[in-house]
Motif scaffolding. Structure first.
Motif, PDB file in Angstrom:
ATOM      1  N   LEU A  36       0.853  -1.189   0.000  1.00 23.20           N
ATOM      2  CA  LEU A  36       0.000   0.000   0.000  1.00 23.20           C
ATOM      3  C   LEU A  36       0.888   1.237   0.000  1.00 23.20           C
ATOM      4  CD1 LEU A  36      -2.810  -0.903   2.585  1.00 23.20           C
ATOM      5  CD2 LEU A  36      -3.036  -0.792   0.085  1.00 23.20           C
ATOM      6  N   VAL A  37       0.361   2.320  -0.544  1.00 29.15           N
ATOM      7  CA  VAL A  37       1.082   3.587  -0.599  1.00 29.15           C
ATOM      8  C   VAL A  37       0.384   4.586   0.321  1.00 29.15           C
ATOM      9  CG1 VAL A  37       1.782   5.513  -2.071  1.00 29.15           C
ATOM     10  CG2 VAL A  37       1.798   3.163  -2.971  1.00 29.15           C
ATOM     11  N   SER A  38       1.145   5.215   1.221  1.00 31.13           N
ATOM     12  CA  SER A  38       0.605   6.268   2.075  1.00 31.13           C
ATOM     13  C   SER A  38       0.578   7.557   1.273  1.00 31.13           C
ATOM     14  CB  SER A  38       1.468   6.429   3.323  1.00 31.13           C
ATOM     15  OG  SER A  38       0.921   7.396   4.193  1.00 31.13           O
ATOM     16  N   LEU A  39      -0.601   8.181   1.172  1.00 28.48           N
ATOM     17  CA  LEU A  39      -0.788   9.236   0.184  1.00 28.48           C
ATOM     18  C   LEU A  39      -0.430  10.639   0.671  1.00 28.48           C
ATOM     19  CD1 LEU A  39      -4.101   8.052  -1.509  1.00 28.48           C
ATOM     20  CD2 LEU A  39      -1.755   7.779  -2.306  1.00 28.48           C
ATOM     21  N   PHE A  40      -0.521  10.897   1.961  1.00 31.07           N
ATOM     22  CA  PHE A  40      -0.310  12.265   2.421  1.00 31.07           C
ATOM     23  C   PHE A  40       0.635  12.273   3.620  1.00 31.07           C
ATOM     24  CE2 PHE A  40      -4.640  12.041   0.636  1.00 31.07           C
ATOM     25  CZ  PHE A  40      -4.445  12.860  -0.474  1.00 31.07           C
ATOM     26  N   PRO A  41       1.319  13.402   3.860  1.00 25.64           N
ATOM     27  CA  PRO A  41       2.255  13.476   4.990  1.00 25.64           C
ATOM     28  C   PRO A  41       1.562  13.244   6.330  1.00 25.64           C
ATOM     29  CG  PRO A  41       2.557  15.328   3.482  1.00 25.64           C
ATOM     30  CD  PRO A  41       1.302  14.631   3.055  1.00 25.64           C
ATOM     31  N   GLU A  42       2.308  12.663   7.276  1.00 22.84           N
ATOM     32  CA  GLU A  42       1.768  12.339   8.602  1.00 22.84           C
ATOM     33  C   GLU A  42       1.151  13.550   9.285  1.00 22.84           C
ATOM     34  OE1 GLU A  42       3.808  10.199  11.793  1.00 22.84           O
ATOM     35  OE2 GLU A  42       4.773   9.047  10.204  1.00 22.84           O
ATOM     36  N   GLU A  43       1.792  14.707   9.150  1.00 28.86           N
ATOM     37  CA  GLU A  43       1.316  15.879   9.898  1.00 28.86           C
ATOM     38  C   GLU A  43      -0.044  16.366   9.415  1.00 28.86           C
ATOM     39  OE1 GLU A  43       4.454  17.286   6.866  1.00 28.86           O
ATOM     40  OE2 GLU A  43       4.224  15.667   8.332  1.00 28.86           O
ATOM     41  N   MET A  44      -0.500  15.886   8.252  1.00 22.71           N
ATOM     42  CA  MET A  44      -1.816  16.290   7.753  1.00 22.71           C
ATOM     43  C   MET A  44      -2.933  15.404   8.303  1.00 22.71           C
ATOM     44  SD  MET A  44      -0.978  17.146   3.746  1.00 22.71           S
ATOM     45  CE  MET A  44      -2.637  17.710   3.464  1.00 22.71           C
ATOM     46  N   LEU A  45      -2.562  14.273   8.911  1.00 21.99           N
ATOM     47  CA  LEU A  45      -3.560  13.300   9.327  1.00 21.99           C
ATOM     48  C   LEU A  45      -3.700  13.272  10.843  1.00 21.99           C
ATOM     49  CD1 LEU A  45      -2.536  10.519   6.817  1.00 21.99           C
ATOM     50  CD2 LEU A  45      -4.359  12.212   6.580  1.00 21.99           C
ATOM     51  N   LEU A  46      -4.811  12.759  11.321  1.00 20.67           N
ATOM     52  CA  LEU A  46      -5.109  12.774  12.757  1.00 20.67           C
ATOM     53  C   LEU A  46      -4.322  11.716  13.513  1.00 20.67           C
ATOM     54  CD1 LEU A  46      -8.974  13.254  12.991  1.00 20.67           C
ATOM     55  CD2 LEU A  46      -7.171  14.982  12.967  1.00 20.67           C
ATOM     56  N   ARG A  47      -4.141  11.977  14.791  1.00 18.86           N
ATOM     57  CA  ARG A  47      -3.666  10.979  15.734  1.00 18.86           C
ATOM     58  C   ARG A  47      -4.746  10.840  16.806  1.00 18.86           C
ATOM     59  NH1 ARG A  47       1.254   9.215  14.998  1.00 18.86           N
ATOM     60  NH2 ARG A  47       1.379   8.405  17.109  1.00 18.86           N
ATOM     61  N   ILE A  48      -5.197   9.620  17.037  1.00 18.76           N
ATOM     62  CA  ILE A  48      -6.344   9.374  17.915  1.00 18.76           C
ATOM     63  C   ILE A  48      -5.862   8.711  19.200  1.00 18.76           C
ATOM     64  CG2 ILE A  48      -8.561   8.185  18.106  1.00 18.76           C
ATOM     65  CD1 ILE A  48      -8.797   8.349  15.092  1.00 18.76           C
ATOM     66  N   PRO A  49      -6.233   9.247  20.369  1.00 17.46           N
ATOM     67  CA  PRO A  49      -5.734   8.675  21.634  1.00 17.46           C
ATOM     68  C   PRO A  49      -6.290   7.283  21.908  1.00 17.46           C
ATOM     69  CG  PRO A  49      -7.388  10.359  22.047  1.00 17.46           C
ATOM     70  CD  PRO A  49      -7.108  10.404  20.586  1.00 17.46           C
ATOM     71  N   ILE A  50      -5.482   6.478  22.583  1.00 22.56           N
ATOM     72  CA  ILE A  50      -5.923   5.163  23.059  1.00 22.56           C
ATOM     73  C   ILE A  50      -5.668   5.088  24.554  1.00 22.56           C
ATOM     74  CG2 ILE A  50      -3.720   4.140  22.332  1.00 22.56           C
ATOM     75  CD1 ILE A  50      -5.281   1.481  22.037  1.00 22.56           C
ATOM     76  N   HIS A  51      -6.668   4.611  25.305  1.00 22.75           N
ATOM     77  CA  HIS A  51      -6.586   4.539  26.767  1.00 22.75           C
ATOM     78  C   HIS A  51      -6.907   3.129  27.254  1.00 22.75           C
ATOM     79  CE1 HIS A  51      -7.340   8.881  26.140  1.00 22.75           C
ATOM     80  NE2 HIS A  51      -6.713   9.069  27.300  1.00 22.75           N
ATOM     81  N   ALA A  52      -6.340   2.789  28.389  1.00 19.03           N
ATOM     82  CA  ALA A  52      -6.810   1.653  29.183  1.00 19.03           C
ATOM     83  C   ALA A  52      -7.684   2.235  30.283  1.00 19.03           C
ATOM     84  CB  ALA A  52      -5.638   0.888  29.784  1.00 19.03           C
ATOM     85  N   VAL A  53      -8.946   1.802  30.374  1.00 18.34           N
ATOM     86  CA  VAL A  53      -9.871   2.374  31.342  1.00 18.34           C
ATOM     87  C   VAL A  53     -10.381   1.290  32.293  1.00 18.34           C
ATOM     88  CG1 VAL A  53     -10.571   4.186  29.742  1.00 18.34           C
ATOM     89  CG2 VAL A  53     -11.912   2.104  29.876  1.00 18.34           C
ATOM     90  N   TYR A  54     -10.688   1.704  33.516  1.00 14.03           N
ATOM     91  CA  TYR A  54     -11.137   0.769  34.538  1.00 14.03           C
ATOM     92  C   TYR A  54     -11.968   1.516  35.567  1.00 14.03           C
ATOM     93  CZ  TYR A  54      -6.797   2.732  36.414  1.00 14.03           C
ATOM     94  OH  TYR A  54      -5.795   3.608  36.804  1.00 14.03           O
ATOM     95  N   LEU A  55     -12.698   0.763  36.366  1.00 15.69           N
ATOM     96  CA  LEU A  55     -13.577   1.363  37.356  1.00 15.69           C
ATOM     97  C   LEU A  55     -12.781   2.031  38.471  1.00 15.69           C
ATOM     98  CD1 LEU A  55     -16.218  -1.494  37.668  1.00 15.69           C
ATOM     99  CD2 LEU A  55     -16.572   0.732  36.593  1.00 15.69           C
ATOM    100  N   ASP A  56     -13.307   3.139  38.948  1.00 16.06           N
ATOM    101  CA  ASP A  56     -12.681   3.826  40.071  1.00 16.06           C
ATOM    102  C   ASP A  56     -12.886   3.002  41.334  1.00 16.06           C
ATOM    103  OD1 ASP A  56     -11.336   5.701  41.485  1.00 16.06           O
ATOM    104  OD2 ASP A  56     -12.870   7.256  41.366  1.00 16.06           O
TER     105      ASP A  56
END
Length: 297
Positions: free
Chosen positions: A253-273
Protein backbone atom coordinates in the motif's frame (compact mmCIF):
# COMPACT_ATOMS: atom_id res chain seq x y z
CA UNK A 1 -20.77 -20.39 54.14
CA UNK A 2 -17.65 -18.26 53.61
CA UNK A 3 -18.57 -14.60 54.03
CA UNK A 4 -16.28 -13.63 51.16
CA UNK A 5 -18.43 -15.64 48.73
CA UNK A 6 -21.54 -14.00 50.17
CA UNK A 7 -19.99 -10.55 49.73
CA UNK A 8 -18.92 -11.34 46.16
CA UNK A 9 -22.46 -12.44 45.31
CA UNK A 10 -23.91 -9.29 46.87
CA UNK A 11 -21.50 -6.94 45.07
CA UNK A 12 -21.98 -8.60 41.68
CA UNK A 13 -25.77 -8.62 42.05
CA UNK A 14 -25.95 -5.02 43.26
CA UNK A 15 -23.72 -3.74 40.45
CA UNK A 16 -25.44 -5.74 37.72
CA UNK A 17 -28.97 -5.03 38.97
CA UNK A 18 -30.13 -8.66 38.89
CA UNK A 19 -29.26 -12.05 40.33
CA UNK A 20 -29.04 -13.50 36.82
CA UNK A 21 -26.46 -10.99 35.56
CA UNK A 22 -24.52 -11.07 38.83
CA UNK A 23 -24.40 -14.87 38.84
CA UNK A 24 -23.19 -14.90 35.23
CA UNK A 25 -20.27 -12.64 36.14
CA UNK A 26 -19.30 -14.97 39.01
CA UNK A 27 -19.79 -18.16 37.00
CA UNK A 28 -22.41 -19.57 39.40
CA UNK A 29 -26.13 -20.27 39.16
CA UNK A 30 -28.85 -17.69 39.69
CA UNK A 31 -30.20 -19.74 42.61
CA UNK A 32 -26.79 -19.92 44.30
CA UNK A 33 -26.24 -16.15 44.01
CA UNK A 34 -29.66 -15.53 45.58
CA UNK A 35 -28.87 -18.03 48.34
CA UNK A 36 -25.54 -16.36 49.15
CA UNK A 37 -27.14 -12.91 49.41
CA UNK A 38 -29.96 -14.24 51.59
CA UNK A 39 -27.40 -15.86 53.91
CA UNK A 40 -25.49 -12.56 54.11
CA UNK A 41 -28.69 -10.68 55.01
CA UNK A 42 -29.41 -13.27 57.70
CA UNK A 43 -25.88 -13.00 59.03
CA UNK A 44 -26.13 -9.20 59.24
CA UNK A 45 -29.72 -9.15 60.45
CA UNK A 46 -30.83 -6.60 57.87
CA UNK A 47 -32.17 -6.49 54.33
CA UNK A 48 -29.62 -5.36 51.73
CA UNK A 49 -31.60 -5.59 48.50
CA UNK A 50 -35.10 -4.50 47.51
CA UNK A 51 -36.36 -7.25 45.19
CA UNK A 52 -38.93 -6.37 42.54
CA UNK A 53 -40.15 -8.27 39.50
CA UNK A 54 -38.13 -6.01 37.19
CA UNK A 55 -34.93 -5.02 38.99
CA UNK A 56 -32.91 -5.25 42.16
CA UNK A 57 -32.54 -2.08 44.24
CA UNK A 58 -30.42 -1.27 47.28
CA UNK A 59 -31.66 -0.53 50.79
CA UNK A 60 -29.74 2.10 52.81
CA UNK A 61 -27.82 -0.75 54.47
CA UNK A 62 -27.07 -2.22 51.05
CA UNK A 63 -25.77 1.13 49.80
CA UNK A 64 -23.47 1.38 52.81
CA UNK A 65 -22.15 -2.13 52.28
CA UNK A 66 -21.66 -1.64 48.53
CA UNK A 67 -19.58 1.48 49.18
CA UNK A 68 -16.94 -0.47 51.13
CA UNK A 69 -17.28 -4.16 50.25
CA UNK A 70 -15.44 -4.01 46.87
CA UNK A 71 -12.40 -2.45 48.56
CA UNK A 72 -12.44 -5.11 51.28
CA UNK A 73 -12.61 -7.88 48.67
CA UNK A 74 -9.85 -6.28 46.60
CA UNK A 75 -7.68 -5.97 49.70
CA UNK A 76 -8.23 -9.63 50.52
CA UNK A 77 -7.45 -10.62 46.93
CA UNK A 78 -4.27 -8.53 47.10
CA UNK A 79 -3.16 -10.15 50.35
CA UNK A 80 -3.83 -13.70 49.21
CA UNK A 81 -2.49 -12.96 45.74
CA UNK A 82 0.76 -11.51 47.08
CA UNK A 83 1.39 -14.70 49.02
CA UNK A 84 0.46 -17.15 46.27
CA UNK A 85 2.07 -15.15 43.46
CA UNK A 86 5.48 -15.53 45.07
CA UNK A 87 5.39 -19.17 44.05
CA UNK A 88 2.70 -19.51 41.37
CA UNK A 89 2.26 -16.15 39.66
CA UNK A 90 -1.08 -14.45 39.05
CA UNK A 91 -4.29 -16.49 39.17
CA UNK A 92 -8.00 -16.02 38.65
CA UNK A 93 -9.75 -14.26 35.75
CA UNK A 94 -9.11 -10.91 34.08
CA UNK A 95 -12.02 -9.77 31.94
CA UNK A 96 -10.93 -7.47 29.13
CA UNK A 97 -12.90 -5.52 26.52
CA UNK A 98 -11.57 -3.92 23.32
CA UNK A 99 -12.61 -2.79 19.83
CA UNK A 100 -12.75 -5.67 17.35
CA UNK A 101 -9.93 -4.83 14.94
CA UNK A 102 -7.55 -3.55 17.64
CA UNK A 103 -8.20 -6.74 19.61
CA UNK A 104 -7.65 -9.03 16.64
CA UNK A 105 -4.62 -7.30 15.15
CA UNK A 106 -2.74 -6.20 18.27
CA UNK A 107 -4.24 -6.88 21.68
CA UNK A 108 -4.89 -10.65 21.66
CA UNK A 109 -1.22 -11.46 21.09
CA UNK A 110 -0.12 -8.92 23.71
CA UNK A 111 -2.44 -10.46 26.31
CA UNK A 112 -1.14 -13.93 25.47
CA UNK A 113 2.41 -12.74 26.19
CA UNK A 114 1.29 -11.22 29.49
CA UNK A 115 -0.46 -14.44 30.55
CA UNK A 116 2.29 -16.84 29.43
CA UNK A 117 4.30 -16.79 32.71
CA UNK A 118 1.11 -17.26 34.78
CA UNK A 119 -0.47 -20.67 34.08
CA UNK A 120 -3.25 -20.12 36.64
CA UNK A 121 -4.35 -16.81 35.09
CA UNK A 122 -7.33 -16.79 32.70
CA UNK A 123 -7.74 -13.95 30.17
CA UNK A 124 -11.38 -13.46 29.09
CA UNK A 125 -11.26 -11.08 26.10
CA UNK A 126 -14.49 -9.66 24.64
CA UNK A 127 -14.25 -7.80 21.33
CA UNK A 128 -16.94 -5.30 20.45
CA UNK A 129 -17.03 -1.91 18.75
CA UNK A 130 -19.96 -0.90 20.96
CA UNK A 131 -19.06 0.82 24.26
CA UNK A 132 -19.15 -1.58 27.20
CA UNK A 133 -20.55 -0.88 30.67
CA UNK A 134 -17.67 -2.08 32.82
CA UNK A 135 -19.71 -2.40 36.03
CA UNK A 136 -22.74 -4.11 34.49
CA UNK A 137 -20.69 -6.51 32.37
CA UNK A 138 -18.04 -7.31 34.97
CA UNK A 139 -15.16 -5.94 32.88
CA UNK A 140 -11.86 -5.36 34.69
CA UNK A 141 -10.14 -3.38 31.94
CA UNK A 142 -11.26 -1.88 28.63
CA UNK A 143 -9.14 -0.51 25.81
CA UNK A 144 -10.79 2.47 24.12
CA UNK A 145 -9.77 4.39 21.01
CA UNK A 146 -10.91 8.00 20.70
CA UNK A 147 -11.86 10.73 23.13
CA UNK A 148 -13.14 9.47 26.49
CA UNK A 149 -16.67 10.49 27.43
CA UNK A 150 -17.30 8.59 30.67
CA UNK A 151 -15.85 10.73 33.44
CA UNK A 152 -16.66 8.07 36.06
CA UNK A 153 -13.88 5.79 34.79
CA UNK A 154 -10.19 5.97 35.59
CA UNK A 155 -7.91 5.95 32.58
CA UNK A 156 -4.27 5.47 31.61
CA UNK A 157 -3.34 6.98 28.27
CA UNK A 158 -1.26 4.49 26.32
CA UNK A 159 -0.48 6.68 23.33
CA UNK A 160 -1.96 7.74 20.03
CA UNK A 161 -2.88 5.84 16.90
CA UNK A 162 -1.91 7.53 13.64
CA UNK A 163 -4.41 7.50 10.80
CA UNK A 164 -3.40 6.89 7.17
CA UNK A 165 -4.91 7.40 3.72
CA UNK A 166 -3.75 4.59 1.45
CA UNK A 167 -4.20 2.92 -1.90
CA UNK A 168 -2.54 0.07 -3.75
CA UNK A 169 0.17 0.87 -6.33
CA UNK A 170 -1.96 -0.80 -9.02
CA UNK A 171 -4.97 1.39 -8.23
CA UNK A 172 -2.88 4.57 -8.36
CA UNK A 173 -1.29 3.50 -11.62
CA UNK A 174 -4.74 2.99 -13.08
CA UNK A 175 -6.45 6.22 -11.94
CA UNK A 176 -3.60 8.53 -10.91
CA UNK A 177 -2.49 9.81 -7.53
CA UNK A 178 -4.42 12.60 -5.74
CA UNK A 179 -2.28 15.70 -5.34
CA UNK A 180 -4.08 16.94 -2.22
CA UNK A 181 -6.66 15.64 0.26
CA UNK A 182 -9.47 17.67 -1.31
CA UNK A 183 -8.95 15.66 -4.53
CA UNK A 184 -10.33 12.54 -2.79
CA UNK A 185 -13.83 13.63 -3.76
CA UNK A 186 -12.94 12.54 -7.32
CA UNK A 187 -11.83 9.03 -6.29
CA UNK A 188 -13.54 5.82 -5.21
CA UNK A 189 -13.16 5.57 -1.44
CA UNK A 190 -13.59 2.74 1.07
CA UNK A 191 -15.16 3.96 4.32
CA UNK A 192 -14.75 2.34 7.74
CA UNK A 193 -18.10 3.15 9.33
CA UNK A 194 -16.66 2.70 12.85
CA UNK A 195 -15.33 6.25 12.45
CA UNK A 196 -18.63 7.78 11.37
CA UNK A 197 -21.93 6.66 9.90
CA UNK A 198 -21.68 9.33 7.19
CA UNK A 199 -18.65 8.90 4.91
CA UNK A 200 -16.30 11.72 5.80
CA UNK A 201 -12.64 11.71 6.79
CA UNK A 202 -10.97 14.11 9.18
CA UNK A 203 -7.55 15.64 8.65
CA UNK A 204 -5.47 18.68 9.58
CA UNK A 205 -5.37 21.72 7.35
CA UNK A 206 -3.48 24.88 8.37
CA UNK A 207 -3.43 23.59 11.95
CA UNK A 208 -7.20 23.06 12.10
CA UNK A 209 -9.12 19.77 12.03
CA UNK A 210 -11.23 19.62 8.89
CA UNK A 211 -13.89 17.15 7.77
CA UNK A 212 -13.96 16.05 4.15
CA UNK A 213 -17.01 14.21 2.72
CA UNK A 214 -15.84 11.35 0.50
CA UNK A 215 -17.66 9.30 -2.15
CA UNK A 216 -17.65 5.88 -0.52
CA UNK A 217 -18.96 3.17 -2.80
CA UNK A 218 -18.07 0.57 -0.16
CA UNK A 219 -18.77 1.04 3.56
CA UNK A 220 -17.68 -1.57 6.10
CA UNK A 221 -17.35 -1.50 9.89
CA UNK A 222 -13.89 -3.04 9.91
CA UNK A 223 -10.47 -1.46 9.36
CA UNK A 224 -9.08 -4.88 8.41
CA UNK A 225 -11.73 -5.35 5.73
CA UNK A 226 -11.11 -1.81 4.40
CA UNK A 227 -7.40 -2.64 4.23
CA UNK A 228 -8.05 -5.85 2.28
CA UNK A 229 -10.26 -3.97 -0.17
CA UNK A 230 -7.56 -1.36 -0.70
CA UNK A 231 -4.96 -4.10 -1.25
CA UNK A 232 -7.24 -5.59 -3.91
CA UNK A 233 -7.32 -2.24 -5.73
CA UNK A 234 -10.94 -1.32 -5.02
CA UNK A 235 -10.21 2.25 -3.94
CA UNK A 236 -8.62 4.54 -1.37
CA UNK A 237 -8.96 3.64 2.32
CA UNK A 238 -8.57 5.58 5.56
CA UNK A 239 -7.57 3.68 8.68
CA UNK A 240 -5.26 3.19 11.67
CA UNK A 241 -1.53 2.73 11.35
CA UNK A 242 -1.51 -0.53 13.35
CA UNK A 243 -3.54 -2.08 10.50
CA UNK A 244 -2.13 -0.25 7.47
CA UNK A 245 1.47 0.30 8.64
CA UNK A 246 2.80 -3.20 7.84
CA UNK A 247 1.29 -3.08 4.35
CA UNK A 248 2.86 0.35 3.73
CA UNK A 249 6.24 -0.90 4.96
CA UNK A 250 6.01 -3.92 2.63
CA UNK A 251 5.15 -1.70 -0.34
CA UNK A 252 1.74 -3.29 -0.87
CA UNK A 253 0.00 0.00 0.00
CA UNK A 254 1.08 3.59 -0.60
CA UNK A 255 0.60 6.27 2.07
CA UNK A 256 -0.79 9.24 0.18
CA UNK A 257 -0.31 12.27 2.42
CA UNK A 258 2.26 13.48 4.99
CA UNK A 259 1.77 12.34 8.60
CA UNK A 260 1.32 15.88 9.90
CA UNK A 261 -1.82 16.29 7.75
CA UNK A 262 -3.56 13.30 9.33
CA UNK A 263 -5.11 12.77 12.76
CA UNK A 264 -3.67 10.98 15.73
CA UNK A 265 -6.34 9.37 17.91
CA UNK A 266 -5.73 8.68 21.63
CA UNK A 267 -5.92 5.16 23.06
CA UNK A 268 -6.59 4.54 26.77
CA UNK A 269 -6.81 1.65 29.18
CA UNK A 270 -9.87 2.37 31.34
CA UNK A 271 -11.14 0.77 34.54
CA UNK A 272 -13.58 1.36 37.36
CA UNK A 273 -12.68 3.83 40.07
CA UNK A 274 -12.00 2.25 43.43
CA UNK A 275 -9.75 2.44 46.47
CA UNK A 276 -7.47 -0.37 45.32
CA UNK A 277 -6.68 -2.22 42.11
CA UNK A 278 -5.95 -5.96 42.21
CA UNK A 279 -2.25 -6.69 41.73
CA UNK A 280 -2.81 -8.60 38.50
CA UNK A 281 -4.78 -5.68 37.02
CA UNK A 282 -2.08 -3.18 38.01
CA UNK A 283 0.50 -5.47 36.43
CA UNK A 284 -1.48 -5.76 33.20
CA UNK A 285 -1.88 -1.97 32.91
CA UNK A 286 1.87 -1.50 33.35
CA UNK A 287 2.59 -4.29 30.84
CA UNK A 288 0.23 -2.68 28.30
CA UNK A 289 1.83 0.73 28.85
CA UNK A 290 5.30 -0.63 28.14
CA UNK A 291 4.12 -2.73 25.20
CA UNK A 292 2.41 0.23 23.52
CA UNK A 293 5.56 2.38 23.62
CA UNK A 294 5.55 2.61 19.77
CA UNK A 295 2.19 4.42 20.01
CA UNK A 296 3.98 7.19 21.92
CA UNK A 297 6.83 7.61 19.44
Amino acid sequence: MDITEQLRAFVATARAGSFTAGAEQLGISNRLASKYVAELEERLGTRLLQRTTRRIGLTPAGERLLADAPGVLDGLDDLLGAVSEQSRGFSGVLRISAPVTFGEVYLAEMLARFAAPHPDLVIDLTLSDAPTDLAAEGIDLAFRIGQLRDQALRARKLGEIGMRVVASPAYLERVGRPAKIADLTDYRCIHDSNHSAIPHWRHRESGEITTLPVPAQIRVNSASAACELALAGHGIAYGPDFVLGPEIAAGRLVSLFPEEMLLRIPIHAVYLDGPRLPRKLRALIEFAYEDTRPFRA
